[in-house]
Design a protein around this motif. Sequence first.
Motif, mmCIF file in Angstrom:
data_model
loop_
_atom_site.group_PDB
_atom_site.id
_atom_site.type_symbol
_atom_site.label_atom_id
_atom_site.label_comp_id
_atom_site.label_asym_id
_atom_site.label_seq_id
_atom_site.Cartn_x
_atom_site.Cartn_y
_atom_site.Cartn_z
ATOM 1 N N ASP A 24 0.817 -1.220 0.000
ATOM 2 C CA ASP A 24 0.000 0.000 0.000
ATOM 3 C C ASP A 24 0.846 1.264 0.000
ATOM 4 O O ASP A 24 0.406 2.306 -0.477
ATOM 5 C CB ASP A 24 -0.922 0.013 1.221
ATOM 6 C CG ASP A 24 -2.000 -1.055 1.139
ATOM 7 O OD1 ASP A 24 -2.312 -1.510 0.012
ATOM 8 O OD2 ASP A 24 -2.529 -1.440 2.193
ATOM 9 N N ALA A 25 2.072 1.191 0.507
ATOM 10 C CA ALA A 25 2.917 2.375 0.638
ATOM 11 C C ALA A 25 3.443 2.884 -0.703
ATOM 12 O O ALA A 25 3.792 4.056 -0.820
ATOM 13 C CB ALA A 25 4.100 2.070 1.555
ATOM 14 N N PHE A 26 3.510 2.016 -1.717
ATOM 15 C CA PHE A 26 4.119 2.392 -2.986
ATOM 16 C C PHE A 26 3.144 2.231 -4.143
ATOM 17 O O PHE A 26 2.359 1.296 -4.184
ATOM 18 C CB PHE A 26 5.352 1.518 -3.275
ATOM 19 C CG PHE A 26 6.368 1.525 -2.176
ATOM 20 C CD1 PHE A 26 7.031 2.684 -1.809
ATOM 21 C CD2 PHE A 26 6.649 0.366 -1.483
ATOM 22 C CE1 PHE A 26 7.960 2.688 -0.788
ATOM 23 C CE2 PHE A 26 7.579 0.346 -0.454
ATOM 24 C CZ PHE A 26 8.238 1.515 -0.110
ATOM 25 N N ASP A 27 3.250 3.147 -5.095
ATOM 26 C CA ASP A 27 2.504 3.018 -6.345
ATOM 27 C C ASP A 27 3.328 2.270 -7.388
ATOM 28 O O ASP A 27 2.793 1.583 -8.242
ATOM 29 C CB ASP A 27 2.143 4.400 -6.901
ATOM 30 C CG ASP A 27 1.141 5.125 -6.034
ATOM 31 O OD1 ASP A 27 0.431 4.466 -5.247
ATOM 32 O OD2 ASP A 27 1.065 6.365 -6.138
ATOM 33 N N LEU A 28 4.655 2.432 -7.297
ATOM 34 C CA LEU A 28 5.552 1.826 -8.273
ATOM 35 C C LEU A 28 6.921 1.640 -7.653
ATOM 36 O O LEU A 28 7.430 2.543 -6.983
ATOM 37 C CB LEU A 28 5.658 2.729 -9.508
ATOM 38 C CG LEU A 28 6.506 2.244 -10.670
ATOM 39 C CD1 LEU A 28 5.932 0.959 -11.260
ATOM 40 C CD2 LEU A 28 6.583 3.326 -11.741
ATOM 41 N N VAL A 29 7.527 0.463 -7.868
ATOM 42 C CA VAL A 29 8.881 0.168 -7.413
ATOM 43 C C VAL A 29 9.647 -0.379 -8.607
ATOM 44 O O VAL A 29 9.223 -1.358 -9.231
ATOM 45 C CB VAL A 29 8.889 -0.852 -6.256
ATOM 46 C CG1 VAL A 29 10.312 -1.209 -5.862
ATOM 47 C CG2 VAL A 29 8.115 -0.308 -5.061
ATOM 48 N N VAL A 30 10.775 0.268 -8.930
ATOM 49 C CA VAL A 30 11.548 -0.117 -10.096
ATOM 50 C C VAL A 30 12.996 -0.374 -9.696
ATOM 51 O O VAL A 30 13.671 0.530 -9.196
ATOM 52 C CB VAL A 30 11.515 0.996 -11.169
ATOM 53 C CG1 VAL A 30 12.327 0.605 -12.393
ATOM 54 C CG2 VAL A 30 10.084 1.330 -11.557
ATOM 55 N N LEU A 54 11.530 4.248 -5.779
ATOM 56 C CA LEU A 54 10.247 4.029 -5.115
ATOM 57 C C LEU A 54 9.347 5.221 -5.388
ATOM 58 O O LEU A 54 9.771 6.364 -5.192
ATOM 59 C CB LEU A 54 10.441 3.893 -3.604
ATOM 60 C CG LEU A 54 11.500 2.901 -3.116
ATOM 61 C CD1 LEU A 54 11.738 3.069 -1.621
ATOM 62 C CD2 LEU A 54 11.060 1.487 -3.434
ATOM 63 N N ALA A 55 8.118 4.972 -5.816
ATOM 64 C CA ALA A 55 7.187 6.071 -6.087
ATOM 65 C C ALA A 55 5.909 5.883 -5.287
ATOM 66 O O ALA A 55 5.356 4.781 -5.229
ATOM 67 C CB ALA A 55 6.863 6.135 -7.570
ATOM 68 N N ALA A 56 5.458 6.960 -4.679
ATOM 69 C CA ALA A 56 4.178 7.001 -3.973
ATOM 70 C C ALA A 56 3.351 8.126 -4.605
ATOM 71 O O ALA A 56 3.766 8.733 -5.586
ATOM 72 C CB ALA A 56 4.395 7.238 -2.488
ATOM 73 N N ALA A 57 2.206 8.400 -4.033
ATOM 74 C CA ALA A 57 1.294 9.384 -4.615
ATOM 75 C C ALA A 57 1.927 10.766 -4.756
ATOM 76 O O ALA A 57 1.722 11.444 -5.763
ATOM 77 C CB ALA A 57 0.024 9.471 -3.784
ATOM 78 N N ASP A 58 2.712 11.185 -3.765
ATOM 79 C CA ASP A 58 3.221 12.554 -3.791
ATOM 80 C C ASP A 58 4.742 12.676 -3.703
ATOM 81 O O ASP A 58 5.261 13.763 -3.484
ATOM 82 C CB ASP A 58 2.561 13.382 -2.698
ATOM 83 C CG ASP A 58 2.747 12.781 -1.313
ATOM 84 O OD1 ASP A 58 3.294 11.668 -1.199
ATOM 85 O OD2 ASP A 58 2.347 13.434 -0.341
ATOM 86 N N TRP A 59 5.464 11.569 -3.875
ATOM 87 C CA TRP A 59 6.928 11.629 -3.866
ATOM 88 C C TRP A 59 7.525 10.464 -4.633
ATOM 89 O O TRP A 59 6.883 9.450 -4.861
ATOM 90 C CB TRP A 59 7.496 11.664 -2.452
ATOM 91 C CG TRP A 59 7.048 10.533 -1.557
ATOM 92 C CD1 TRP A 59 6.085 10.598 -0.601
ATOM 93 C CD2 TRP A 59 7.533 9.173 -1.530
ATOM 94 N NE1 TRP A 59 5.936 9.369 0.014
ATOM 95 C CE2 TRP A 59 6.817 8.486 -0.534
ATOM 96 C CE3 TRP A 59 8.501 8.471 -2.241
ATOM 97 C CZ2 TRP A 59 7.033 7.131 -0.240
ATOM 98 C CZ3 TRP A 59 8.717 7.123 -1.952
ATOM 99 C CH2 TRP A 59 7.997 6.480 -0.955
ATOM 100 N N VAL A 73 19.020 8.456 -1.578
ATOM 101 C CA VAL A 73 19.997 9.346 -2.205
ATOM 102 C C VAL A 73 19.344 10.511 -2.926
ATOM 103 O O VAL A 73 20.004 11.490 -3.263
ATOM 104 C CB VAL A 73 20.945 8.583 -3.159
ATOM 105 C CG1 VAL A 73 21.777 7.574 -2.384
ATOM 106 C CG2 VAL A 73 20.189 7.906 -4.280
ATOM 107 N N GLU A 74 18.035 10.412 -3.162
ATOM 108 C CA GLU A 74 17.292 11.504 -3.793
ATOM 109 C C GLU A 74 15.831 11.364 -3.443
ATOM 110 O O GLU A 74 15.304 10.246 -3.380
ATOM 111 C CB GLU A 74 17.461 11.474 -5.307
ATOM 112 C CG GLU A 74 16.792 12.621 -6.034
ATOM 113 C CD GLU A 74 17.447 13.959 -5.777
ATOM 114 O OE1 GLU A 74 16.780 14.815 -5.161
ATOM 115 O OE2 GLU A 74 18.606 14.144 -6.163
ATOM 116 N N SER A 75 15.186 12.479 -3.187
ATOM 117 C CA SER A 75 13.762 12.498 -2.914
ATOM 118 C C SER A 75 13.163 13.697 -3.634
ATOM 119 O O SER A 75 13.655 14.816 -3.498
ATOM 120 C CB SER A 75 13.509 12.603 -1.405
ATOM 121 O OG SER A 75 12.122 12.541 -1.146
ATOM 122 N N VAL A 76 12.116 13.449 -4.412
ATOM 123 C CA VAL A 76 11.491 14.503 -5.206
ATOM 124 C C VAL A 76 9.992 14.514 -4.890
ATOM 125 O O VAL A 76 9.327 13.479 -4.996
ATOM 126 C CB VAL A 76 11.711 14.273 -6.716
ATOM 127 C CG1 VAL A 76 11.021 15.357 -7.531
ATOM 128 C CG2 VAL A 76 13.195 14.193 -7.052
#
Length: 108
Positions: A24-30, A54-59, A73-76
């Motif tokens: 539930d925490a992630f929308d996409l993991v690559v 790792l991608a979620a709804a707002d980050w 190492v990076e958060s957007v």
Amino acid sequence: MSALSSLPDRPLTTTEAAALNDADAFDLVVPVEREEAVRADDNEPVVVTESLVLAAADWVKGVVHEDDGWRVVESVAVEGDDRTEAMLTCEAAVEDALKPGVRAETDV
């Protein structure tokens, strides 16, 4: 870089990384990189990754596994539905963070 303690303190198998897509925490993991390794309990070959986006709804976050665990190492931050640029930024940060010649040498 900040620590990420919610992942096991080892590289993930590609099966484990794929399973994170069901969390539930992630929308996409690559996985950014894949490498062959040997599973410690039965000496069977597996494919592992030491780097993920790792991608979620707002980050979106780029993470790498290092000697002391997983590190961000990076958060957007993301607004709206298009995460493409954030994913590419995090992937580039992961690739920059990986040290040449240091790969998954630990047993899984």
